[in-house]
Design an enzyme around this catalytic site. Structure first.
Site, mmCIF file in Angstrom:
data_model
loop_
_atom_site.group_PDB
_atom_site.id
_atom_site.type_symbol
_atom_site.label_atom_id
_atom_site.label_comp_id
_atom_site.label_asym_id
_atom_site.label_seq_id
_atom_site.Cartn_x
_atom_site.Cartn_y
_atom_site.Cartn_z
ATOM 1 N N HIS A 1 -6.405 -10.319 -3.930
ATOM 2 C CA HIS A 1 -5.513 -9.198 -3.589
ATOM 3 C C HIS A 1 -4.302 -9.136 -4.516
ATOM 4 O O HIS A 1 -3.208 -8.790 -4.068
ATOM 5 C CB HIS A 1 -5.007 -9.319 -2.136
ATOM 6 N N ASP B 1 -2.413 -0.866 12.809
ATOM 7 C CA ASP B 1 -2.870 0.225 11.936
ATOM 8 C C ASP B 1 -4.106 0.902 12.545
ATOM 9 O O ASP B 1 -4.575 1.900 12.020
ATOM 10 C CB ASP B 1 -3.166 -0.274 10.514
ATOM 11 N N ASP C 1 0.417 -7.109 -2.897
ATOM 12 C CA ASP C 1 -0.999 -6.807 -2.710
ATOM 13 C C ASP C 1 -1.485 -6.094 -3.963
ATOM 14 O O ASP C 1 -0.706 -5.870 -4.901
ATOM 15 C CB ASP C 1 -1.243 -5.981 -1.439
ATOM 16 N N TRP D 1 -6.595 -13.836 12.105
ATOM 17 C CA TRP D 1 -6.697 -12.358 12.139
ATOM 18 C C TRP D 1 -8.110 -11.881 12.373
ATOM 19 O O TRP D 1 -8.330 -10.827 12.938
ATOM 20 C CB TRP D 1 -6.125 -11.760 10.845
ATOM 21 N N TRP E 1 -0.677 -2.652 8.479
ATOM 22 C CA TRP E 1 -1.128 -2.357 7.118
ATOM 23 C C TRP E 1 -0.913 -0.871 6.880
ATOM 24 O O TRP E 1 -1.122 -0.058 7.797
ATOM 25 C CB TRP E 1 -2.596 -2.736 6.958
ATOM 26 N N THR E 2 -0.542 -0.512 5.662
ATOM 27 C CA THR E 2 -0.049 0.859 5.493
ATOM 28 C C THR E 2 -0.884 1.716 4.547
ATOM 29 O O THR E 2 -0.361 2.661 3.957
ATOM 30 C CB THR E 2 1.419 0.835 5.021
ATOM 31 N N GLU E 3 -2.177 1.402 4.406
ATOM 32 C CA GLU E 3 -3.018 2.300 3.606
ATOM 33 C C GLU E 3 -2.863 3.741 4.081
ATOM 34 O O GLU E 3 -2.777 4.661 3.279
ATOM 35 C CB GLU E 3 -4.499 1.913 3.727
ATOM 36 N N GLU F 1 -9.617 -12.650 2.219
ATOM 37 C CA GLU F 1 -10.544 -11.733 1.550
ATOM 38 C C GLU F 1 -10.657 -11.957 0.044
ATOM 39 O O GLU F 1 -10.610 -11.016 -0.729
ATOM 40 C CB GLU F 1 -10.107 -10.281 1.810
ATOM 41 N N ARG G 1 0.857 -1.200 0.000
ATOM 42 C CA ARG G 1 0.000 0.000 0.000
ATOM 43 C C ARG G 1 0.881 1.233 0.000
ATOM 44 O O ARG G 1 0.610 2.211 -0.684
ATOM 45 C CB ARG G 1 -0.939 -0.018 1.199
HETATM 46 C C1 ACM Z 1 -6.040 -9.094 6.561
HETATM 47 O O1 ACM Z 1 -6.016 -8.204 7.422
HETATM 48 N N1 ACM Z 1 -6.766 -8.942 5.465
HETATM 49 C C2 ACM Z 1 -5.303 -10.322 6.719
#
Ligand code: ACM
Ligand code: ZN
Length: 765
Positions: free
Chosen positions: A267, A426, A192, A399, A474-476, A333, A163
């Site tokens: 993804h 995050d 991703d 998760w 996660w770095t969005e 996902e 991201r």
């Molecule tokens: C995840 O946070 N989609 C693994």
């Protein structure tokens, strides 16, 4: 006799005070004994690791470089000096493979361990005792004896470099921070939708195309548009295989194993933009954009054998690079939509006698696992790999809460716990007012510190399948190294103590004390960190018709100031010292003050209502949802009114009607009853169709007082509404409230399906 006992007691007190004052190691070691005197590290000090122990040279060099930085001293190596630091691999039955024994006397420092790993951890402990940066002060290390070893073997930190891209130097800084807290697994999320970050020689377009996108940094992540024709994809980057080898080596010198994640089968818009034939649809070449890939399939086609050939070739290069036993293949996902509409995927389902797309995902993962096992490696994936059947030897990263981990451990599969709550770093850790924008959620330092990776649901014999836990970053919403530092400091130190320190040695207050020293070191090193969560937590307590509230803050060295008249707290407001009795309806506001300064941009607040059912017992005919318990079983009579935030303070009921019966305990004169409800269209929460109010003297035969229909439009976005009836005063003991559940209306994404009822209070007057 008495005197001697007193002497010993005061010595113990003195020594433990001394320990508090002088060493602040995080994670707290298993055992620390302090002795009088110091070792003074100076130019007369040598480091001795013996010529037989060649493998210790990198460790000795690492330590010498650190000392040079702090003190400007070059430690002599393997030569006689007056004072010595000895590194020794020895058989130490008292500690495990990663454990160590550190002994400091006035003339020597000895680190003994079963392996190089322990030696390095001993050094990290020693470095935490020394100043963080170069000073002119003497380098004094108190005489002590530490025996130490970790509780868990997977002490993980994840970093999403897709991201936002973080170059080799930023990754090394992350590794250094991990190493200083004895974290040992770096989960590198290299693939991703928004960027492919690892050079694959056989497929150069993965990085020539897939590592670059058009970014609109002026817009919030998720609202950034698709690239327009003529726009140049100017944001991105990737690691060459040479850079990766160097980083692996760097990490290994710090006892860190890097687990690469090559995400599949979803993804992967970055791979599909590079090689469109990998997707279910035959797409034209695409340009990646800053987060919006709605027009693009982001799945590999599961019906196309050349996809598996591609992935095996990719994984062959990846496995040749990374010595890690585990290879992470993602698996989370996956939007199964493209597979539903793909002839090849449907043909695969038929040919393999699969039930549905979940089993197709399972087929995909199992086929990849077979390949990974054939190369003597192990597959690990996100907990979705359980759906449709877990691959025979796969490890699971849990998760979406802990349920996946529990299920996998019961099946005797290895598990790493990484539940969104509390180890998604995050999420916010304070505020959110005044905090850098985060993806949402709230995982405070204390939430992390209180985490226990072994779920209660596991039988003792299955606990061993929980390898440990990991925080995910996660770095969005994180694009700079400063942002990365801020999100992991100090939550990573808290997690390190969860994963390293024996459960009975963890202590929040003590951790806070040690942390202050680490804050000082971060300041000296220019590291960004969060000072903690100043938000006051307001907890109601209602019993026997009485209502009180407890206020607390995670900040231990501060005051809590509060008001009950709706005004913002100031330094002159009431100082909290004991639970506050609530005697009327009011708005409570509270803030934390430290050193004469109010620390909150906005006070925490809570509305209370006093009424005749406060603290009374409520029985539900249909169970309330375990996901929306509000503050517990009697939340409808606790005096706490909800806010328009979904979740907090609301009791949730799904599917069935809400039927709640309140027992007032004795005949009571009542003249009005109300039920407070929330309406939140996009979250499937609707005001009830109607609410019926009934009363009874015996709890058996009830008389209807009134039925109130919902006067509001079901298509309204968001509102709070009290269904209320007034009547001539009458004595009653029991009150039954029946709220009829609504179905999602036409045009809603859940049209025709049952909605939710959210209620906060049954107000009886
Ligand atoms: C995840 O946070 N989609 C693994
Ligand atoms: Zn397909």
């Amino acid at each position: 006799m008495k005197k001697i006992v007193f002497f010993f007691i005061s010595m113990i007190l003195l020594l433990s005070v001394n320990a508090q004052q002088t060493i602040n190691i995080i994670p707290q070691p298993v055992s620390v004994q302090m002795f009088p005197g110091n070792f003074v590290l100076d130019a007369n000090t040598a480091i001795q690791y013996g010529t037989a122990n060649k493998e210790l040279k990198p460790a000795a060099d690492f330590f010498s470089a650190a000392i040079k930085k702090i003190a400007g001293i070059s430690l002599a190596a393997n030569t006689a000096k007056a004072k010595n630091i000895r590194l020794q691999i020895a058989s130490l039955p008292a500690v495990n493979e990663e454990g160590y024994q550190l002994d400091v006397t006035t003339s020597s420092i000895t680190i003994k361990a079963n392996s190089k790993k322990g030696i390095i951890y001993g050094m990290q402990s020693l470095l935490q005792i020394l100043p963080a940066i170069r000073t002119n002060a003497k380098l004094e290390i108190p005489c002590l004896s530490i025996t130490d070893y970790p509780r868990f073997k997977w002490r993980g930190m994840h970093l999403d470099v897709s991201r936002h891209f973080f170059g080799p130097d930023a990754v090394k800084e992350y590794i250094d921070l991990m190493a200083s807290y004895k974290m040992n697994v770096f989960h590198w999320h290299l693939v991703d939708d928004q960027g492919w970050r690892i050079e694959i020689k056989k497929y150069p377009l993965l990085t020539q195309t897939g590592a670059w996108r058009v970014d609109h940094t002026d817009m919030v992540w998720g609202t950034r548009p698709q690239a327009q024709p003529g726009e140049t994809p100017g944001y991105g980057g990737y690691y060459t295989q040479e850079q990766i080898k160097e980083i692996i080596q760097y990490a290994s010198e710090r006892n860190i194993t890097i687990v690469p994640e090559i995400e599949m089968p979803g993804h992967v818009a970055s791979a599909i933009a590079s090689y469109p034939a990998l997707s279910c649809k035959q797409l034209p070449q695409l340009t990646l954009t800053g987060g919006n890939y709605t027009n693009m399939s982001s799945n590999y086609c599961a019906g196309n054998d050349s996809v598996f050939t591609f992935l095996q070739n990719v994984l062959t290069e990846v496995m040749a690079l990374f010595p890690s036993q585990y290879i992470h293949i993602g698996g989370d996902e996956v939007d199964k939509g493209p597979w539903k509409n793909c002839a090849r995927c449907q043909a695969r389902i038929k040919a393999e006698h699969l039930k549905d797309e979940n089993e197709l995902q399972s087929y995909f993962v199992k086929r990849i696992e077979k390949f990974i096992i054939s190369k003597k490696k192990k597959l690990i994936g996100w907990d979705e790999i359980l759906e449709g059947g877990l691959a025979p030897e796969a490890a699971v990263m849990s998760w979406r809460g802990e349920a996946g981990g529990i299920e996998a451990a019961k099946m005797k599969h290895e598990v790493v716990m990484t539940p969104g709550k509390p180890v998604y770093f995050d999420h916010y850790q304070a505020g959110p007012e005044g905090e850098p924008i985060a993806i949402g959620g709230m995982n405070t330092l204390k939430n992390v510190y209180d985490y226990e990776p072994i779920p209660k649901e596991l039988k003792t014999e299955d606990e061993k399948y929980v390898l440990g836990a990991q925080a995910n970053l996660w770095t969005e919403f994180i694009s700079t190294t400063e942002g990365v530092e801020y999100m992991i400091l100090p939550r990573m130190p808290a997690l390190s103590e969860v994963l390293w320190t024996p459960k009975d040695k963890k202590n929040w207050t003590d951790f806070n004390g040690r942390l202050q020293n680490h804050f000082k070191a971060y300041g000296q090193k220019g590291l960004h960190y969060s000072p903690g969560n100043y938000t006051v937590s307001i907890k109601p307590n209602s019993q026997n018709g009485k209502l009180s509230v407890t206020l607390s803050s995670e900040i231990l060295k501060g005051d809590i100031l509060y008001t009950t008249d709706g005004s913002e707290p100031t330094l002159q407001s009431n100082k909290y010292s004991q639970p506050i009795n609530i005697t009327g309806s009011l708005l409570l506001k509270a803030s934390t003050a430290v050193n004469g300064r109010i620390m909150n941009l906005q006070a925490a607040k809570q509305n209370y209502v006093m009424h005749k059912a406060i603290g009374k017992t409520v029985q539900y005919t249909n169970p309330l949802s375990k996901y929306y318990p509000a503050d517990g079983p009697n939340s409808l009579t606790d005096g706490v009114r909800g806010t328009d935030a979904v979740g907090k303070y609301w009791h949730g009921f799904s599917d069935k009607d809400m039927i709640a019966t309140v027992d007032l305990g004795e005949m009571t004169t009542v003249q009005s009853i109300a039920l407070g409800c929330l309406h939140h269209y996009s979250d499937w929460i609707f005001l009830p169709k109607s609410v019926k109010f009934e009363t009874s003297a015996d709890g058996v035969s009830f008389t209807e007082v009134a039925t109130v229909n919902n006067p509001n439009d079901i298509n309204d976005k968001k509102l709070m509404y009290d269904f209320k009836t007034n009547f001539a005063a009458r004595p009653v003991r029991y009150i039954r409230v029946t709220a009829l559940n609504n179905v999602c209306p036409q045009g809603h994404s859940g049209a025709g399906k049952p909605g939710w009822i959210f209620a906060d209070e049954i107000v009886v007057e």
